[in-house]
Scaffold this motif. Structure first.
Motif, short mmCIF file in Angstrom:
data_model
loop_
_atom_site.label_atom_id
_atom_site.label_comp_id
_atom_site.label_asym_id
_atom_site.label_seq_id
_atom_site.Cartn_x
_atom_site.Cartn_y
_atom_site.Cartn_z
N ARG A 121 -0.65 4.74 7.33
CA ARG A 121 -1.04 5.89 5.82
C ARG A 121 0.03 6.67 6.31
O ARG A 121 -0.36 7.15 7.55
CB ARG A 121 -2.24 6.15 5.56
CG ARG A 121 -2.12 6.43 3.65
CD ARG A 121 -3.45 7.10 3.59
NE ARG A 121 -3.33 7.57 2.57
CZ ARG A 121 -3.79 7.68 1.58
NH1 ARG A 121 -4.44 5.70 1.08
NH2 ARG A 121 -3.76 7.74 -0.02
N THR A 122 0.76 7.54 5.31
CA THR A 122 1.52 8.43 5.73
C THR A 122 1.58 9.47 4.60
O THR A 122 2.01 8.90 3.33
CB THR A 122 3.17 8.30 6.38
OG1 THR A 122 3.55 9.46 6.74
CG2 THR A 122 3.66 7.02 5.45
N THR A 123 1.68 10.71 4.07
CA THR A 123 1.85 11.71 3.21
C THR A 123 3.51 11.50 2.73
O THR A 123 3.71 11.73 1.14
CB THR A 123 1.47 12.97 3.22
OG1 THR A 123 2.05 13.46 3.87
CG2 THR A 123 0.20 12.97 3.55
N ALA A 124 4.65 10.90 3.18
CA ALA A 124 5.79 10.77 2.94
C ALA A 124 6.07 9.75 2.20
O ALA A 124 5.34 8.64 2.44
CB ALA A 124 6.46 10.90 4.07
N TYR A 125 6.69 9.53 1.35
CA TYR A 125 7.71 8.38 1.08
C TYR A 125 7.91 6.73 1.45
O TYR A 125 7.57 6.23 1.28
CB TYR A 125 8.62 8.85 -0.73
CG TYR A 125 8.79 8.16 -1.62
CD1 TYR A 125 7.93 7.24 -2.42
CD2 TYR A 125 10.35 7.03 -1.19
CE1 TYR A 125 8.96 5.53 -3.48
CE2 TYR A 125 10.31 6.00 -1.76
CZ TYR A 125 9.83 5.38 -2.83
OH TYR A 125 10.06 4.25 -3.69
N GLN A 126 8.86 7.77 2.30
CA GLN A 126 9.03 6.38 3.15
C GLN A 126 7.61 6.39 3.81
O GLN A 126 7.46 6.88 4.91
CB GLN A 126 10.26 6.45 4.42
CG GLN A 126 11.53 7.52 2.81
CD GLN A 126 11.86 5.97 2.49
OE1 GLN A 126 11.87 4.26 3.12
NE2 GLN A 126 12.78 5.90 1.22
N THR A 159 2.98 -1.20 -3.58
CA THR A 159 2.40 -2.16 -5.07
C THR A 159 2.26 -1.45 -6.32
O THR A 159 2.22 -1.70 -6.91
CB THR A 159 1.41 -3.11 -4.37
OG1 THR A 159 1.80 -3.31 -2.80
CG2 THR A 159 1.66 -4.16 -5.19
N TYR A 160 1.25 0.04 -6.24
CA TYR A 160 0.75 0.31 -6.95
C TYR A 160 2.14 1.85 -6.83
O TYR A 160 2.39 2.40 -5.95
CB TYR A 160 -0.29 0.94 -7.00
CG TYR A 160 -0.53 1.90 -7.73
CD1 TYR A 160 -0.99 1.86 -9.27
CD2 TYR A 160 -0.88 3.28 -7.52
CE1 TYR A 160 -0.61 2.43 -10.21
CE2 TYR A 160 -1.02 3.75 -8.59
CZ TYR A 160 -1.20 3.29 -10.00
OH TYR A 160 -1.32 4.40 -11.20
N ASP A 161 2.91 2.12 -7.55
CA ASP A 161 4.05 3.06 -7.96
C ASP A 161 4.22 4.54 -7.81
O ASP A 161 2.65 4.81 -7.16
CB ASP A 161 4.77 2.72 -9.34
CG ASP A 161 5.95 3.93 -9.24
OD1 ASP A 161 7.04 3.50 -8.56
OD2 ASP A 161 6.40 4.43 -9.88
N HIS A 162 4.47 5.00 -6.37
CA HIS A 162 4.38 5.99 -5.99
C HIS A 162 4.29 6.83 -6.21
O HIS A 162 3.64 7.84 -6.42
CB HIS A 162 5.34 6.36 -4.21
CG HIS A 162 5.32 7.26 -3.31
ND1 HIS A 162 5.79 8.87 -4.13
CD2 HIS A 162 4.47 7.94 -2.47
CE1 HIS A 162 5.22 9.53 -2.87
NE2 HIS A 162 4.60 8.68 -2.19
N ALA A 163 5.04 6.79 -7.51
CA ALA A 163 5.07 7.96 -8.90
C ALA A 163 3.85 8.53 -9.56
O ALA A 163 4.04 9.64 -9.93
CB ALA A 163 6.21 7.94 -9.58
N ARG A 164 2.86 7.36 -9.72
CA ARG A 164 2.38 7.35 -10.29
C ARG A 164 0.85 7.71 -9.01
O ARG A 164 -0.66 7.17 -10.09
CB ARG A 164 1.93 6.10 -11.05
CG ARG A 164 3.22 6.27 -12.47
CD ARG A 164 3.09 4.79 -13.11
NE ARG A 164 3.67 4.29 -13.69
CZ ARG A 164 3.93 3.56 -14.48
NH1 ARG A 164 2.60 3.09 -14.83
NH2 ARG A 164 4.70 3.55 -15.72
#
Length: 240
Positions: A121-126, A159-164
């Motif tokens: 797991r990472t806090t970044a988007y990528q 899978t579950y959108d990062h923006a949400r």
């Protein structure tokens, strides 16, 4: 094997050709080359067959080599058993063929598939590169039901959108080809959009616009050998 390697070669050449055409275009808004990837593949095959050459753009492609990726049990690689291996994008192959590819490969990479020391797991988007390797080895193909596009040609999707609020975590990431990635995009009208949720074991449950569910489980894990010790994981070989 030769057909698989040839297809991978013309695919890499196609991407390189289209990218170079776009970079050379005077107008950044234009594509530079109106051909599709399939059309470029076809053109390159015909140039080889009919002219024995690669036309004027050969110099940008001379360093490209085909890649054959095989996922094989370390015990099979060592000759302890003869379980089937898997040729990426093709399917099962016999143990002798897999060992032959491993022996002749210019380079090969061993991948851990357990959670010991693995960044999940990472806090970044990528995701990290290690996470990408883990997901490609786990999924092997696009995770949409029935799609067989190799994982290395897919996008890493939340899978579950990062923006949400979806985390960048192994349990919320999967390999999806561009077409099936777009199929679940939040901007698509709900009447046509598919949704997905991922279980902790990597199984993805897809729901159609009509509410019908389909489950897609990742392929079973295989064994891994690091030095002289056998542990959980996989061995991937890349042969030119």
């Amino acid at each position: 094997m030769l057909v698989h390697a040839a297809y991978d070669l013309v695919t890499q050449e196609g991407h390189a050709t289209l990218h170079a055409a776009k970079q050379d275009s005077a107008d950044p808004s234009t594509r530079g080359d109106a051909r599709t990837l399939d059309q470029v593949r076809c053109d390159r095959i015909l140039l080889r067959l009919l002219a024995g050459r690669l036309d004027h753009d050969a110099e940008i492609l001379d360093s490209i080599r085909p890649t054959v990726q095989v996922t094989v049990s370390a015990a099979t690689l060592a000759g302890i058993d003869d379980r089937l291996a898997e040729l990426d994008g093709h399917g099962p192959i016999d143990a002798d063929t897999a060992r032959g590819l491993a022996a002749s490969a210019a380079a090969w990479r061993r991948l851990h598939l357990d959670d010991a020391g693995m960044i999940t797991r990472t806090t970044a988007y990528q995701p990290t590169e290690a996470m990408r390797r883990h997901l490609r080895a786990r999924d092997r193909t696009c995770r949409f039901p029935g799609c067989r596009r190799p994982a290395r040609r897919c996008e890493i999707d939340h899978t579950y959108d990062h923006a949400r609020g979806g985390p960048t975590a192994i349990t919320n990431l999967a390999c999806l080809c561009a077409a099936h990635h777009a199929l679940k995009h939040p901007d698509i009208d709900p009447r046509w959009r598919w949704t997905a949720r991922q279980c902790r074991d990597g199984t993805i449950v897809w729901t159609t616009p009509a509410g019908v569910e389909y489950s897609d489980a990742p392929p079973p894990r295989v064994m891994f050998m690091e030095d002289d010790a056998i542990d959980r994981g996989s061995v991937s070989t890349a042969a030119a």
